[in-house]
Design a protein around this motif. Structure first.
Motif, PDB file in Angstrom:
ATOM      1  N   CYS A  47       0.809  -1.223   0.000  1.00 47.52           N
ATOM      2  CA  CYS A  47       0.000   0.000   0.000  1.00 47.52           C
ATOM      3  C   CYS A  47       0.839   1.267   0.000  1.00 47.52           C
ATOM      4  O   CYS A  47       0.367   2.324  -0.397  1.00 47.52           O
ATOM      5  N   CYS A  90      -0.748  -2.090   5.276  1.00 44.48           N
ATOM      6  CA  CYS A  90      -0.882  -3.523   4.984  1.00 44.48           C
ATOM      7  C   CYS A  90       0.190  -4.374   5.649  1.00 44.48           C
ATOM      8  O   CYS A  90       0.015  -5.587   5.801  1.00 44.48           O
ATOM      9  N   CYS A 116       5.604  -4.692   4.062  1.00 43.14           N
ATOM     10  CA  CYS A 116       6.985  -4.181   4.057  1.00 43.14           C
ATOM     11  C   CYS A 116       7.645  -4.284   5.424  1.00 43.14           C
ATOM     12  O   CYS A 116       8.712  -3.699   5.632  1.00 43.14           O
TER      13      CYS A 116
HETATM   14  S1  FES Z   1       3.584  -1.392   1.888  1.00 42.21           S
HETATM   15 FE1  FES Z   1       1.745  -1.527   3.049  1.00 42.21          FE
HETATM   16  S2  FES Z   1       2.450  -1.043   5.037  1.00 42.21           S
HETATM   17 FE2  FES Z   1       4.173  -0.732   3.822  1.00 42.21          FE
END
Ligand code: FES
Ligand SMILES: Cc1cc2nc3c(=O)[nH]c(=O)nc-3n(C[C@H](O)[C@H](O)[C@H](O)COP(=O)(O)OP(=O)(O)OC[C@H]3O[C@@H](n4cnc5c(N)ncnc54)[C@H](O)[C@@H]3O)c2cc1C
Ligand code: FES
Length: 484
Positions: free
Chosen positions: A41, A46, A49
């Motif tokens: 995201c 989300c 990462c």
């Molecule tokens: S890419 Fe979704 S929290 Fe970092």
């Protein structure tokens, strides 16, 4: 002057030039070609990462989950970054957490899996045999679209069957890592780059005060859980950037006889124990601010400083009579939170002035207090509205004092003065509450936006007063009887 120095997995890194807006996720994936951490995201929601960031605080090293997509490389000085690649060698065997995820079928498309493994790994190191509630809390900030959480939770329950946490390299080599990190932190200010790519990491709060007074145009960055999105969603420049989140002095927590004082850099995770101890009514709210990764980075000071109308700490802290200490150079002043928020985007804070600490008086004996957060989904969601209620009902059953404050109902966090007036001097009864309900429309003309309609907000605020009344009448009656 030295550059930014940190440890990435086992590698010592020193950087003397990098864009102020460079995120840790881009740095990992594009520069270091470590592609295990995923971008879902790019806004902290989300958890795909998720990495672990190890920091020395008060001489202790602790590892916490952080969203790499909204963490800037300029924030890494003196830290140990652990990515999914560090868990097991490419040729195997898998790490116990990974093996549990495989055996319990915790992964389907696999996109969320590295982030979920890192969140479970962070939990495992602190709590090797967690129960379901702890696992659910650890996964609040990790979204999985296809597996469903039941197998993931089962994997979390079984992690310790696959290996002994005491044998984990991060624990085995902790003393050596502490020494390596201590050697990176010499107390000197780091100042690299120029113009919009200038990154300053002050070595002390005094250095911060001097630098910010001289460069009031700079962007202060603490946990970057707001500023990160200015970059990833709005493509804004933030330099010169002054990173303050690593300053030990801003992480002080003071519990005096009368009040709790939190340094502006205290994260939600660090503040949880003292907040819950002194304000148990805020426990649910605290555990519903963001997810674990956001609470590990986000700070109370910035939640107030940013002036957001939907921040979760201003309503309760206004109701409790809190204040902030602002500092510019060597000058300090205290501002009551109820006076700090002037208008949308406008706070009582001068150029070069920063929040140094936040002080919240304890609730006096006999007063009633509650705070309610209303969101579309339970976990990791910004409030549609957040309301805090505090009253004192005297032993005749009459409301002696009322403090009510809301976020999400106006352009700033704001007191409900008309509702308060409608309550004070009246008996704490259903009739009084019903008569006061109309005053919400005097205090607030809320907006309709993606989180809620204006009508919903007004009705929900009114119903929260009804709820507060119903929840408190029993204890108020008991208290009156005890006093009598
Ligand atoms: S890419 Fe979704 S929290 Fe970092
Ligand atoms: C996924 C997600 C979920 C979230 N959920 C919630 C939620 O449930 N409730 C909620 O209230 N918020 C939520 N937030 C917003 C954010 O986490 C909070 O506002 C947090 O308190 C910001 O702290 P920070 O240290 O990360 O701020 P930063 O992003 O570092 O800074 C925010 C602002 O404050 C300024 N600033 C920082 N420190 C100081 C200082 N000491 N003095 C003066 N100015 C300063 C910065 O310059 C910037 O303008 C969420 C954010 C994300 C990404
Ligand atoms: S396994 Fe596909 S998103 Fe989680």
């Amino acid at each position: 002057m030295g550059g930014l120095r940190f440890i990435l997995n086992d590698e010592d890194v020193e950087i003397s030039e990098i864009k102020a807006t460079e995120t840790l996720l881009d740095y990992l994936r594009l520069t270091k070609r470590l592609k295990g951490s995923k971008e879902g995201c790019a806004e902290g929601d989300c958890g795909a990462c998720t990495v672990l960031v190890g920091r020395l605080r008060g001489g202790e090293l602790s590892y916490e989950t952080v969203n790499a997509c909204i963490c800037f490389v300029g924030m890494l000085h003196g830290t140990h970054i652990v990515t999914i690649e560090h868990l097991s060698p490419a040729s195997g065997p898998l790490h116990p957490v990974q093996q549990a995820m495989v055996d319990y079928h915790g992964s389907q498309c696999g996109f969320c899996t590295p982030g979920i493994v890192m969140s479970l790994y962070g939990l495992w190191m602190k709590e090797p045999k967690p129960g379901v509630p702890a696992i659910e809390t650890a996964l609040q900030g990790n979204l999985c679209r296809c597996t469903g959480y039941a197998p993931i939770v089962k994997a979390g329950l079984a992690m310790s069957d696959y290996g002994d946490v005491a044998a984990d390299p991060l624990l085995v080599h902790r003393a050596a890592m502490k020494a390596r990190l201590a050697a990176l932190q010499d107390g000197a200010t780091v100042d690299i780059g120029a113009g919009k790519d200038r990154i300053i990491v002050p070595g002390s709060v005094d250095a911060l005060a001097a630098i910010y007074a001289a460069h009031p145009e700079a962007t202060l960055v603490s946990g970057a859980t707001d500023v990160g999105l200015w970059v990833t969603k709005f493509m804004r420049d933030i330099g010169p950037m002054i990173y303050i989140g690593g300053l030990e002095e801003l992480h002080s927590i003071e519990e005096s006889a009368a009040a709790l004082t939190l340094g502006a850099g205290v994260t939600y995770t660090e503040a949880r124990a003292p907040v819950v101890k002194h304000f148990s009514q805020l426990t649910e709210l605290w555990d519903r601010i963001g997810g674990g990764q956001v609470r590990n980075a986000g700070t109370v000071g910035a939640n107030i400083a940013n002036g957001s109308p939907i921040g979760d700490t201003p309503p309760p802290f206004i109701a409790l009579g809190g204040h902030i200490t602002l500092r510019r150079g060597n000058e300090r002043r205290e501002v009551k939170l109820r006076d700090y928020f002037i208008a949308y985007g406008k706070q009582d804070r001068q150029p070069g002035e920063f929040v140094e600490k936040v002080t919240i008086p304890y609730l006096p004996d006999g007063e009633q207090f509650a705070c309610y957060k209303i969101t579309k989904r339970k976990d990791e969601d910004i409030s549609a509205l957040c309301g805090a209620f505090r009253i004192f009902v005297n032993d005749s059953g009459v409301v002696w004092m009322a403090r009510i404050a809301f976020g999400g109902m106006a352009a700033t966090p704001k007191r409900a003065k008309a509702v308060e007036e409608a309550l004070v001097g009246k008996p704490w009864t259903t009739e009084t509450v019903e008569a006061a309900i109309a005053a919400f429309a005097v205090d607030y003309q809320p907006l309709t936006d993606m989180r809620a309609s204006a009508e919903y907000r007004l009705l929900a605020a009114q119903n929260l007063l009804r709820r507060f009344h119903l929840e408190t009448i029993g204890s108020v009656e008991r208290l009156s009887k005890a006093v009598a």
